[in-house]
Design an enzyme around this catalytic site. Sequence first.
Site, PDB file in Angstrom:
ATOM      1  N   SER A 172       0.849  -1.222  -0.047  1.00 57.81           N
ATOM      2  CA  SER A 172       0.069   0.112  -0.026  1.00 57.81           C
ATOM      3  C   SER A 172       0.862   1.274  -0.128  1.00 57.81           C
ATOM      4  N   CYS A 228      -2.601  -5.747   2.109  1.00 58.34           N
ATOM      5  CA  CYS A 228      -3.908  -5.394   2.018  1.00 58.34           C
ATOM      6  C   CYS A 228      -4.412  -6.256   0.733  1.00 58.34           C
ATOM      7  N   CYS A 251      -6.993  -6.773   3.878  1.00 55.31           N
ATOM      8  CA  CYS A 251      -8.259  -5.953   3.712  1.00 55.31           C
ATOM      9  C   CYS A 251      -8.987  -6.559   2.599  1.00 55.31           C
ATOM     10  N   LYS A 256     -10.164 -10.061   3.237  1.00 54.02           N
ATOM     11  CA  LYS A 256     -10.890  -9.843   4.506  1.00 54.02           C
ATOM     12  C   LYS A 256     -12.624  -9.414   4.161  1.00 54.02           C
ATOM     13  N   TYR A 270      -7.946  -7.115  15.887  1.00 54.45           N
ATOM     14  CA  TYR A 270      -8.617  -7.053  14.571  1.00 54.45           C
ATOM     15  C   TYR A 270      -8.806  -8.128  13.921  1.00 54.45           C
ATOM     16  N   GLU A 306     -12.014 -10.648  13.376  1.00 53.27           N
ATOM     17  CA  GLU A 306     -12.632 -10.613  11.994  1.00 53.27           C
ATOM     18  C   GLU A 306     -12.826 -11.835  11.484  1.00 53.27           C
ATOM     19  N   VAL A 316      -8.475 -15.710  24.026  1.00 55.06           N
ATOM     20  CA  VAL A 316      -8.020 -14.131  24.441  1.00 55.06           C
ATOM     21  C   VAL A 316      -6.969 -14.305  25.425  1.00 55.06           C
ATOM     22  N   LEU A 331      16.169  -6.220   6.330  1.00 53.51           N
ATOM     23  CA  LEU A 331      16.903  -5.183   5.414  1.00 53.51           C
ATOM     24  C   LEU A 331      18.439  -5.065   5.498  1.00 53.51           C
ATOM     25  N   HIS A 386     -33.342   9.908   6.921  1.00 60.25           N
ATOM     26  CA  HIS A 386     -33.933   9.199   7.416  1.00 60.25           C
ATOM     27  C   HIS A 386     -34.504   8.083   6.497  1.00 60.25           C
ATOM     28  N   GLU A 400     -27.835   8.524  10.839  1.00 61.75           N
ATOM     29  CA  GLU A 400     -28.596   9.594  11.494  1.00 61.75           C
ATOM     30  C   GLU A 400     -28.662   9.484  13.189  1.00 61.75           C
TER      31      GLU A 400
HETATM   32  P1  FAD Z   1       2.520  -4.147   2.899  1.00 62.31           P
HETATM   33  O1  FAD Z   1       1.155  -4.066   2.237  1.00 62.31           O
HETATM   34  O2  FAD Z   1       2.534  -5.125   3.864  1.00 62.31           O
HETATM   35  O3  FAD Z   1       3.588  -4.153   1.519  1.00 62.31           O
HETATM   36  C1  FAD Z   1       4.833  -4.687   1.817  1.00 62.31           C
HETATM   37  C2  FAD Z   1       5.211  -5.296   0.702  1.00 62.31           C
HETATM   38  O4  FAD Z   1       6.801  -5.488   0.885  1.00 62.31           O
HETATM   39  C3  FAD Z   1       4.841  -6.733   0.796  1.00 62.31           C
HETATM   40  O5  FAD Z   1       4.570  -7.129  -0.685  1.00 62.31           O
HETATM   41  C4  FAD Z   1       6.031  -7.493   1.162  1.00 62.31           C
HETATM   42  O6  FAD Z   1       6.323  -9.197   0.589  1.00 62.31           O
HETATM   43  C5  FAD Z   1       7.379  -6.719   0.464  1.00 62.31           C
HETATM   44  N1  FAD Z   1       8.729  -6.808   1.317  1.00 62.31           N
HETATM   45  C6  FAD Z   1       8.966  -7.046   2.456  1.00 62.31           C
HETATM   46  N2  FAD Z   1      10.141  -7.265   2.573  1.00 62.31           N
HETATM   47  C7  FAD Z   1      10.936  -6.633   1.404  1.00 62.31           C
HETATM   48  C8  FAD Z   1      12.064  -6.869   1.111  1.00 62.31           C
HETATM   49  N3  FAD Z   1      13.161  -7.044   1.787  1.00 62.31           N
HETATM   50  N4  FAD Z   1      12.353  -6.731  -0.219  1.00 62.31           N
HETATM   51  C9  FAD Z   1      11.335  -6.470  -1.013  1.00 62.31           C
HETATM   52  N5  FAD Z   1      10.042  -6.585  -0.781  1.00 62.31           N
HETATM   53  C10 FAD Z   1       9.666  -6.650   0.666  1.00 62.31           C
HETATM   54  N6  FAD Z   1      -6.058  -2.157   6.660  1.00 62.31           N
HETATM   55  C11 FAD Z   1      -6.918  -1.468   6.653  1.00 62.31           C
HETATM   56  O7  FAD Z   1      -6.867  -0.269   6.677  1.00 62.31           O
HETATM   57  N7  FAD Z   1      -8.184  -2.124   6.643  1.00 62.31           N
HETATM   58  C12 FAD Z   1      -8.325  -3.406   6.869  1.00 62.31           C
HETATM   59  O8  FAD Z   1      -9.555  -3.777   6.511  1.00 62.31           O
HETATM   60  C13 FAD Z   1      -7.462  -4.304   7.086  1.00 62.31           C
HETATM   61  N8  FAD Z   1      -7.724  -5.399   7.096  1.00 62.31           N
HETATM   62  C14 FAD Z   1      -6.435  -6.287   7.265  1.00 62.31           C
HETATM   63  C15 FAD Z   1      -6.679  -7.651   7.339  1.00 62.31           C
HETATM   64  C16 FAD Z   1      -5.543  -8.389   7.625  1.00 62.31           C
HETATM   65  C17 FAD Z   1      -5.712  -9.905   7.653  1.00 62.31           C
HETATM   66  C18 FAD Z   1      -4.370  -7.804   7.563  1.00 62.31           C
HETATM   67  C19 FAD Z   1      -3.247  -8.584   7.853  1.00 62.31           C
HETATM   68  C20 FAD Z   1      -4.013  -6.590   7.692  1.00 62.31           C
HETATM   69  C21 FAD Z   1      -5.076  -5.880   7.284  1.00 62.31           C
HETATM   70  N9  FAD Z   1      -5.133  -4.277   7.292  1.00 62.31           N
HETATM   71  C22 FAD Z   1      -6.081  -3.550   7.094  1.00 62.31           C
HETATM   72  C23 FAD Z   1      -3.730  -3.858   7.319  1.00 62.31           C
HETATM   73  C24 FAD Z   1      -3.085  -3.391   6.143  1.00 62.31           C
HETATM   74  O9  FAD Z   1      -2.962  -4.470   5.218  1.00 62.31           O
HETATM   75  C25 FAD Z   1      -1.746  -2.993   6.209  1.00 62.31           C
HETATM   76  O10 FAD Z   1      -1.482  -1.889   7.060  1.00 62.31           O
HETATM   77  C26 FAD Z   1      -1.072  -2.434   4.895  1.00 62.31           C
HETATM   78  O11 FAD Z   1      -1.042  -3.433   4.014  1.00 62.31           O
HETATM   79  C27 FAD Z   1       0.492  -1.973   5.159  1.00 62.31           C
HETATM   80  O12 FAD Z   1       1.067  -1.469   4.049  1.00 62.31           O
HETATM   81  P2  FAD Z   1       2.489  -1.294   4.030  1.00 62.31           P
HETATM   82  O13 FAD Z   1       2.788  -0.738   2.531  1.00 62.31           O
HETATM   83  O14 FAD Z   1       3.109  -0.772   5.090  1.00 62.31           O
HETATM   84  O15 FAD Z   1       3.163  -3.017   3.837  1.00 62.31           O
HETATM   85  P1  NDP Z   2      -3.158  -6.844  17.322  1.00 60.00           P
HETATM   86  O1  NDP Z   2      -1.950  -6.426  17.761  1.00 60.00           O
HETATM   87  O2  NDP Z   2      -4.231  -6.007  16.778  1.00 60.00           O
HETATM   88  O3  NDP Z   2      -3.826  -8.281  18.162  1.00 60.00           O
HETATM   89  C1  NDP Z   2      -2.816  -9.158  18.683  1.00 60.00           C
HETATM   90  C2  NDP Z   2      -3.623  -9.958  19.547  1.00 60.00           C
HETATM   91  O4  NDP Z   2      -3.095 -11.212  19.922  1.00 60.00           O
HETATM   92  C3  NDP Z   2      -4.003  -9.325  20.876  1.00 60.00           C
HETATM   93  O5  NDP Z   2      -5.472  -9.810  21.358  1.00 60.00           O
HETATM   94  C4  NDP Z   2      -3.060  -9.834  21.930  1.00 60.00           C
HETATM   95  O6  NDP Z   2      -3.245  -9.815  23.227  1.00 60.00           O
HETATM   96  C5  NDP Z   2      -2.784 -11.346  21.363  1.00 60.00           C
HETATM   97  N1  NDP Z   2      -1.542 -11.829  21.594  1.00 60.00           N
HETATM   98  C6  NDP Z   2      -0.476 -11.361  21.538  1.00 60.00           C
HETATM   99  N2  NDP Z   2       0.579 -12.200  21.651  1.00 60.00           N
HETATM  100  C7  NDP Z   2       0.134 -13.395  22.082  1.00 60.00           C
HETATM  101  C8  NDP Z   2       0.666 -14.534  22.474  1.00 60.00           C
HETATM  102  N3  NDP Z   2       1.822 -14.830  22.583  1.00 60.00           N
HETATM  103  N4  NDP Z   2      -0.245 -15.602  23.035  1.00 60.00           N
HETATM  104  C9  NDP Z   2      -1.657 -15.158  22.646  1.00 60.00           C
HETATM  105  N5  NDP Z   2      -2.254 -14.124  22.486  1.00 60.00           N
HETATM  106  C10 NDP Z   2      -1.438 -13.062  21.960  1.00 60.00           C
HETATM  107  O7  NDP Z   2      -2.779  -7.868  15.774  1.00 60.00           O
HETATM  108  P2  NDP Z   2      -3.436  -8.409  14.845  1.00 60.00           P
HETATM  109  O8  NDP Z   2      -2.704  -9.519  14.478  1.00 60.00           O
HETATM  110  O9  NDP Z   2      -4.971  -8.764  14.985  1.00 60.00           O
HETATM  111  O10 NDP Z   2      -3.502  -7.274  13.858  1.00 60.00           O
HETATM  112  C11 NDP Z   2      -2.196  -6.418  13.110  1.00 60.00           C
HETATM  113  C12 NDP Z   2      -2.817  -4.999  12.582  1.00 60.00           C
HETATM  114  O11 NDP Z   2      -3.397  -5.347  11.536  1.00 60.00           O
HETATM  115  C13 NDP Z   2      -3.774  -4.152  13.504  1.00 60.00           C
HETATM  116  O12 NDP Z   2      -3.208  -3.623  14.635  1.00 60.00           O
HETATM  117  C14 NDP Z   2      -4.386  -3.431  12.459  1.00 60.00           C
HETATM  118  O13 NDP Z   2      -3.983  -2.280  12.384  1.00 60.00           O
HETATM  119  C15 NDP Z   2      -4.253  -4.183  11.178  1.00 60.00           C
HETATM  120  N6  NDP Z   2      -5.623  -4.741  10.800  1.00 60.00           N
HETATM  121  C16 NDP Z   2      -6.592  -3.839  10.432  1.00 60.00           C
HETATM  122  C17 NDP Z   2      -8.131  -4.275  10.194  1.00 60.00           C
HETATM  123  C18 NDP Z   2      -8.874  -3.280   9.922  1.00 60.00           C
HETATM  124  O14 NDP Z   2      -8.718  -2.228   9.626  1.00 60.00           O
HETATM  125  N7  NDP Z   2     -10.293  -3.705   9.927  1.00 60.00           N
HETATM  126  C19 NDP Z   2      -8.068  -5.734  10.085  1.00 60.00           C
HETATM  127  C20 NDP Z   2      -7.082  -6.384  10.404  1.00 60.00           C
HETATM  128  C21 NDP Z   2      -5.751  -5.910  10.945  1.00 60.00           C
HETATM  129  P3  NDP Z   2      -2.829  -8.858  24.278  1.00 60.00           P
HETATM  130  O15 NDP Z   2      -3.841  -7.960  24.198  1.00 60.00           O
HETATM  131  O16 NDP Z   2      -2.938  -9.771  25.618  1.00 60.00           O
HETATM  132  O17 NDP Z   2      -1.548  -8.377  23.707  1.00 60.00           O
END
Ligand code: FAD
Ligand code: NDP
Length: 532
Positions: free
Chosen positions: A58, A95, A100, A103, A238, A242, A258, A334, A505, A510
């Site tokens: 992204s 993403c 995203c 998902k 998250y 989800e 949890v 890196l 409405h 609203e």
């Molecule tokens: P990324 O999108 O992760 O891109 C990094 C890229 O760099 C990847 O392709 C990786 O393979 C590549 N890369 C890594 N290391 C190297 C290297 N050394 N050389 C070359 N390439 C490399 N965000 C939302 O806003 N809404 C959502 O609904 C949402 N849902 C999510 C659901 C899930 C399951 C997950 C995991 C994330 C979700 N996110 C969501 C978070 C969102 O996907 C990330 O915040 C976003 O993709 C971050 O963008 P980025 O550019 O930092 O990295």
């Molecule tokens: P989060 O950091 O949001 O949540 C991690 C969860 O795992 C917490 O509940 C944490 O518990 C638990 N946890 C951590 N370590 C352990 C362990 N060793 N054993 C058991 N439980 C553990 O990470 P996610 O992976 O859910 O998401 C990563 C990021 O991706 C989010 O912060 C969000 O920004 C982005 N994302 C955004 C979405 C959206 O916009 N809809 C959807 C999905 C992801 P504790 O609270 O105790 O630390």
Amino acid sequence: MATLTLLARIVTLRSAHAKLLEFSWPRCNTFPYGRTTMACICSDQKFMYDLLVIGGGSGGLAAAKEAVNLGAKVAVLDFVTPSPRGTTWGLGGTCVNVGCIPKKLMHQAALLGEAIHESAAYGWQVPDPNIIKNDWQALTTAVQNHIKSVNWVTRVELRTKKIEYFNALGYFKDQHTICGKMKNGEEKVFTAKNILIAVGGRPRYPDIPGALEYGISSDDIFSLEKAPGKTLVIGAGYIGLECAGFLNSLGYDATVMVRSIVLRGFDQQMANTIAQEMERRGVHFIYQAKPSKIEKQADGRLLVHWVDKERQTHQDIFDTVLFAIGRKPLTEELKPENIGLQLIPETAKIDAIDEQTNVPNVYAVGDVLHKKPELTPVAIHAGRLLARRLFGNSTEQMDYVNVATTVFSPLEYGCVGLSEEAAIAIHGEDKIEIYHAYYKPTEFFIPQKDVSNCYIKVIAFRNGDQRVLGMHFIGPNAGEVIQGFAAAIKCNLTFPKLKDTVGIHPTVAEEFTRISVTKRSGLDPKPQSCCS
Ligand code: FAD
Ligand code: NDP
């Protein structure tokens, strides 16, 4: 005379610049590159690119596109290391491929399943909705086909814009030089005036027996060949909520383990309401528990052991164990030590100031940034603004405050601004007013859907202009609802202005314009009549 002085100055500056380069940037033939394809750049000590982006997700792609629009020469390196399960994907980052987008599509599948059940109440003559089943293979195929089309469009877009794309894993050789390891093991060298780190992160795995061998993560779930069956989701952030939410709605037995609280960092009343709603829909929760071991049984199912807060051990059998315990930034790969790039020791994230790292020509955006939201629009916006500052004479900085977000759980929870806890901690209880209300979405009436968790909250200053500090919404389309209010908050929305806004409405949005009961009053926040 003036021309001669100018020429002399240019010559002096050039030789000073060349000396500087010689000092900080060793000549190519001194590099121990092994099987390296040297591009024709080093002999005249010019950079190959104005901007080299490591990571085609992204943030990286947004910055690259903006930079070429502003006339910069840009290259992007993107490489996906397979997950422990072997899952891999195309260009576009988390993403698009494993975040995203898949998902949201699975969330939509979940909502459609709900709609099928409701439709009978609206007169649709569906065959017995209770025998309707989701076909996992059909769903994942549709989702993956969409993703592949996005990968393709992204590649075409890069080509059209003349952004050079390399499917290579990049690491720092020095502060202007990146080595890119291609799939076939060959290494290419790239030099650039500016380098942008946009490598995002990957799911963490706990250090327990069986986790890597038998567990999966969000990297795998959206393309899993076999239906997941009875699933244990470990982690209640998250991703955990989800995934458990859509799996349950698709008909699979889903349990969330949890460790401490649900949705850390979010307003806890809202977070607990979401958990309550998920439980009402059939998701199981195991609270205050940590997994200790996963074993594969003879029948292929997984025996999971866990420990509760009294240190008692428990076990149960699942078909799938999905880890959603947070994400690890891909910064150590890196070779940051080669340029003295500072990382936060506990998280390996980058503490950049205005997206500039401690190495002046090296920048970072997206999930790798310390204490910034891990969200796609955040990465995109920061990347775009950075490119404008680097190549377009802009001075506009990224504002990370009041970024709206939504948990698609699947009754959605959208919010922007402060949680109740944060507002109290920052401003003190006396200074803020909490307005809240339960409400009944009109479309819930006919199918008699449960409205007990449709709840909203507005946090505002109690005195003065009564500026709104936070808005929280649980209900259908929360993401769509909260997006508009996020813009209002950016424009310094006040509570009187919110109340002066005429609603649309009948909508759920609203409800924010109708809210009036304060927590302080102790009055019942249960719904008023529909149209008064
Ligand atoms: P990324 O999108 O992760 O891109 C990094 C890229 O760099 C990847 O392709 C990786 O393979 C590549 N890369 C890594 N290391 C190297 C290297 N050394 N050389 C070359 N390439 C490399 N965000 C939302 O806003 N809404 C959502 O609904 C949402 N849902 C999510 C659901 C899930 C399951 C997950 C995991 C994330 C979700 N996110 C969501 C978070 C969102 O996907 C990330 O915040 C976003 O993709 C971050 O963008 P980025 O550019 O930092 O990295
Ligand atoms: P989060 O950091 O949001 O949540 C991690 C969860 O795992 C917490 O509940 C944490 O518990 C638990 N946890 C951590 N370590 C352990 C362990 N060793 N054993 C058991 N439980 C553990 O990470 P996610 O992976 O859910 O998401 C990563 C990021 O991706 C989010 O912060 C969000 O920004 C982005 N994302 C955004 C979405 C959206 O916009 N809809 C959807 C999905 C992801 P504790 O609270 O105790 O630390």
